[in-house]
Structures are given as C-alpha cells and as structure tokens.
Design a protein around this motif. Structure first.
Motif, PDB file in Angstrom:
ATOM      1  N   ASP A  17     -15.420   8.654   3.750  1.00 31.36           N
ATOM      2  CA  ASP A  17     -15.711   9.939   4.393  1.00 31.36           C
ATOM      3  C   ASP A  17     -14.822  10.139   5.619  1.00 31.36           C
ATOM      4  N   ARG A  18     -14.580   9.062   6.364  1.00 32.46           N
ATOM      5  CA  ARG A  18     -13.715   9.178   7.537  1.00 32.46           C
ATOM      6  C   ARG A  18     -12.282   9.509   7.134  1.00 32.46           C
ATOM      7  N   ILE A  19     -11.813   8.893   6.051  1.00 26.27           N
ATOM      8  CA  ILE A  19     -10.466   9.201   5.570  1.00 26.27           C
ATOM      9  C   ILE A  19     -10.387  10.658   5.128  1.00 26.27           C
ATOM     10  N   ALA A  20     -11.417  11.136   4.402  1.00 24.30           N
ATOM     11  CA  ALA A  20     -11.446  12.549   4.010  1.00 24.30           C
ATOM     12  C   ALA A  20     -11.475  13.440   5.252  1.00 24.30           C
ATOM     13  N   GLY A  21     -12.227  13.040   6.267  1.00 28.23           N
ATOM     14  CA  GLY A  21     -12.276  13.798   7.512  1.00 28.23           C
ATOM     15  C   GLY A  21     -10.923  13.845   8.193  1.00 28.23           C
ATOM     16  N   ALA A  22     -10.186  12.727   8.148  1.00 30.91           N
ATOM     17  CA  ALA A  22      -8.842  12.712   8.732  1.00 30.91           C
ATOM     18  C   ALA A  22      -7.918  13.670   7.988  1.00 30.91           C
ATOM     19  N   ALA A  23      -8.033  13.710   6.646  1.00 30.27           N
ATOM     20  CA  ALA A  23      -7.206  14.641   5.859  1.00 30.27           C
ATOM     21  C   ALA A  23      -7.521  16.088   6.237  1.00 30.27           C
ATOM     22  N   LEU A  26      -6.136  16.719   9.911  1.00 30.91           N
ATOM     23  CA  LEU A  26      -4.678  16.748  10.024  1.00 30.91           C
ATOM     24  C   LEU A  26      -4.065  17.956   9.323  1.00 30.91           C
ATOM     25  N   LEU A  27      -4.669  18.390   8.214  1.00 29.86           N
ATOM     26  CA  LEU A  27      -4.118  19.502   7.440  1.00 29.86           C
ATOM     27  C   LEU A  27      -4.855  20.817   7.691  1.00 29.86           C
ATOM     28  N   ALA A 178       0.839  12.092  12.317  1.00 28.64           N
ATOM     29  CA  ALA A 178       0.422  12.988  13.406  1.00 28.64           C
ATOM     30  C   ALA A 178       1.200  12.649  14.668  1.00 28.64           C
ATOM     31  N   THR A 179       2.428  13.162  14.770  1.00 31.02           N
ATOM     32  CA  THR A 179       3.260  12.859  15.929  1.00 31.02           C
ATOM     33  C   THR A 179       2.638  13.382  17.217  1.00 31.02           C
ATOM     34  N   SER A 180       1.686  14.293  17.111  1.00 31.03           N
ATOM     35  CA  SER A 180       1.057  14.835  18.308  1.00 31.03           C
ATOM     36  C   SER A 180       0.187  13.807  19.012  1.00 31.03           C
ATOM     37  N   ILE A 181      -0.097  12.667  18.392  1.00 26.10           N
ATOM     38  CA  ILE A 181      -0.911  11.649  19.054  1.00 26.10           C
ATOM     39  C   ILE A 181      -0.045  10.545  19.644  1.00 26.10           C
ATOM     40  N   ARG A 182       1.260  10.717  19.668  1.00 27.85           N
ATOM     41  CA  ARG A 182       2.182   9.719  20.188  1.00 27.85           C
ATOM     42  C   ARG A 182       2.758  10.147  21.529  1.00 27.85           C
TER      43      ARG A 182
END
Length: 346
Positions: A17-23, A26-27, A178-182
């Motif tokens: 579920d966390r991986i789906a949440g990340a998708a 991010l998108l 997600a380059t915005s977190i770097r």
C-alpha cells in the motif's frame, strides 16, 4: 489477502500500500493498483485510493499488462474500454499507465498501474517511476513468497526484512525519480525527502523493537567562511560535512540537509549501547576530513542527539525539536567556554 491474513500478510500488504501511495504521490494520480494473477482471479495486493467496495472488480488492462509482461500507456482509454469498465472505480477512467511486476517465480505475474479521470500525456520519466516502484513491489512479494515455510523466530525476522526492504526500496526509487527531494549541492536528501522517508523508518523502529537515534547538526562558522573566503569555500564546507556523514553512517540510515547549515541523521537499528561508538566514529571521520582541509577553514559543528525508544511513540517533528534544543544548548556552552577563555582575568 483477506480478513484471515496472517500478520506477515498484513505487513506485506501495508508495504505494498505504501508503494502504491508513493506511485500516486509521485505521479499525481488518485488511484494506484498493485495486482497479481492467481489463475482466473485478479487480486489487488496493494492500492491507494481504492474503495473497499471495488476490491473485487477486475481490471482488463491490468490483466493484459500482467499476462503480456509489457507496459500499456493510454492517454485516453475511452476508445479502448466500454463504459462499464471505465466507470467502476468511482470515477470515469480516462488515462491509464501500467507496467508488469518482474517476479522471480515464472508462474507468478502481476502489474502496477495508475489511473486518472483526466487525459494525461505520459512521459518516459513517468514510466521510469512506475518500473522502479514495480521492482520494489516485486521485491516485497518475492520475500513474502519465500517466507511460507518459516516459523517462529524465523518468521519474525522475515517480517522485519520485508519492512526494511520496503523502506530501502522506497528510498531508492524516490532518490532515483523524485529529484525534488534531493539537495543539489550535497546530494543528500532535503527536508521534503526526509519527511517522505522518515515515517516508515520510525514505524519500523517501533514495530520491531529496534532502538535508533536522531542527530541534529549545525555547522559552526559557515557564515564567517562565506564572508571571508567566498561562497565557494562555504559550499565546499557543506560538501565536506556530507562526506563525513556518509562515511559515518550506513546506507540504510537517512541523512538530510535541511537547508543552510543544518543537517539531520536518522539511524535505525542503533540501540543506546552503540550511540557512543557512533559518535566516536563520527569524530574520527571529521578528523580525517579536516586533516585534508585548509586549516584556515576547518569543518566543525554542534550537535544534539535524541535516542529513539521503541516503547515510546514520537513523531519526526518532536524528535527534531528536541534534538535542535540540545544542539543549541551545546553551541551555547561552546560559545560561553570560548568567551570565558578570551576574557581578561580581573
């Protein structure tokens, strides 16, 4: 996975579920699905935005992706799907993108897909995000499948590994996509990246009774370095700090630059008995870097440490606030000591 699922199944479901949440995050889509095929059945093993009443609704596109083992990307799916198939998600499906799960067992197939009610011109970077997250989901499913014969203590350790694998895979995919977190200067996570990744690590600490620590560091003299030697020297000081932190901590730990001269380290699997050794290692790496630096521009910092106790629930904000106060107390103590040494004797 159903209401009779074992704790291990529930843990895998939570990771998926966390991986789906990340998708979805991010998108920027409302619905993300992770499904596997079990003969004629299509099972959603992870999701974000999926209503409970829809969990038994099959997705022809997801089945096709899983069966064919190739991505399907549709800017407008309305020409391909009949009305009932488009409207079963609580909104009218318009745009769709799905990739296959690369599972180890050849007989097991699945898909990760994102759905949205608006037309979407999918980019190659979007597919890269999906593929990376699909690899993370496949890793969780493969580990879960390999745990079926484990019992007792072995099963507990396997559950722990699933959780840690999920955290690592989430961090890896976020770092890649997600380059915005770097932080551009140091390559470390920035504040946004820290807050995206840290909750899963804190949850693992509490769930599996692993001690940890949070360090809050503030560079000493960065402004003076910028004023006296130029901003390039200040940038070099920040990069050196990142080098010391990377050398002092494990890949599984999270290191972030919050901005300016402030850094945070979140270390899991670090019981209190190891904290002194961690600080000693940090001091050793700091000395090694300073040995190579210009002695006129040494790297120095003040830091605050907060242990993370498995039995006590604490948010990242609370831990950072406590560590920040301890860091500034240490900085004031150092300032008072230096001032007293410079003051003339009455």
């Amino acid at each position: 996975m159903n209401t009779n699922d074992s704790p291990l199944d529930l843990l895998a479901r939570r990771s998926l579920d966390r991986i789906a949440g990340a998708a979805a995050a991010l998108l920027d889509v409302p619905l993300a699905l992770i499904s596997v095929l079990d003969g004629a059945r299509q099972i959603y093993v992870g999701s974000h935005g999926l209503a409970r009443m829809r969990t038994n609704e099959p997705s022809p596109l997801c089945r096709e992706v899983a069966t064919a083992g190739r991505p399907i990307v549709l800017q407008d799916a309305r020409r391909r799907l009949p009305g009932p198939a488009r409207g079963m998600w609580g909104f009218e499906l318009v745009a769709y993108a799905g990739v296959a799960l690369n599972l180890l067992h050849p007989s097991r197939t699945g898909a990760l897909a994102v759905l949205t009610p608006a037309k979407r011109g999918w980019q190659s970077a979007d597919l890269h995000v999906l593929r990376s997250l699909a690899d993370a989901a496949a890793a969780v499913l493969d580990v879960r499948a390999g745990c079926d014969d484990l019992i007792g203590e072995e099963q507990r350790r396997a559950a722990h590994e699933i959780e840690i694998a999920s955290v690592k895979d989430k961090r890896r995919t976020l770092e890649l996509e997600a380059t915005s977190i770097r932080d551009e200067l140091t390559g470390l996570l920035n504040r946004r990246g820290l807050f995206a990744i840290a909750p899963a690590q804190l949850d693992a600490v509490h769930r599996h009774s692993i001690g940890g620590l949070l360090l809050y560091l503030d560079l000493d003299g960065l402004k003076q370095t910028n004023d006296r030697h130029g901003h390039s020297a200040g940038d070099d000081l920040l990069r050196s700090a990142a080098t010391v932190l990377r050398a002092s901590f494990r890949d599984a730990d999270t290191i972030a630059r919050l901005g300016g001269d402030e850094f945070v380290v979140l270390a899991t699997d670090a019981p209190p008995a190891e904290h002194s050794a961690i600080l000693a290692r940090l001091a050793t790496e700091l000395g090694r870097v300073n040995h190579r630096r210009d002695p006129m521009i040494p790297l120095a910092w003040s830091l605050g440490l907060v242990p993370i106790e498995p039995a006590k629930t604490a948010t990242l904000d609370n831990l950072m606030s406590t560590a920040d106060r301890r860091m500034y107390a240490a900085k004031r103590t150092l300032h008072d000591l230096v001032t007293s040494r410079r003051s003339p004797v009455a």
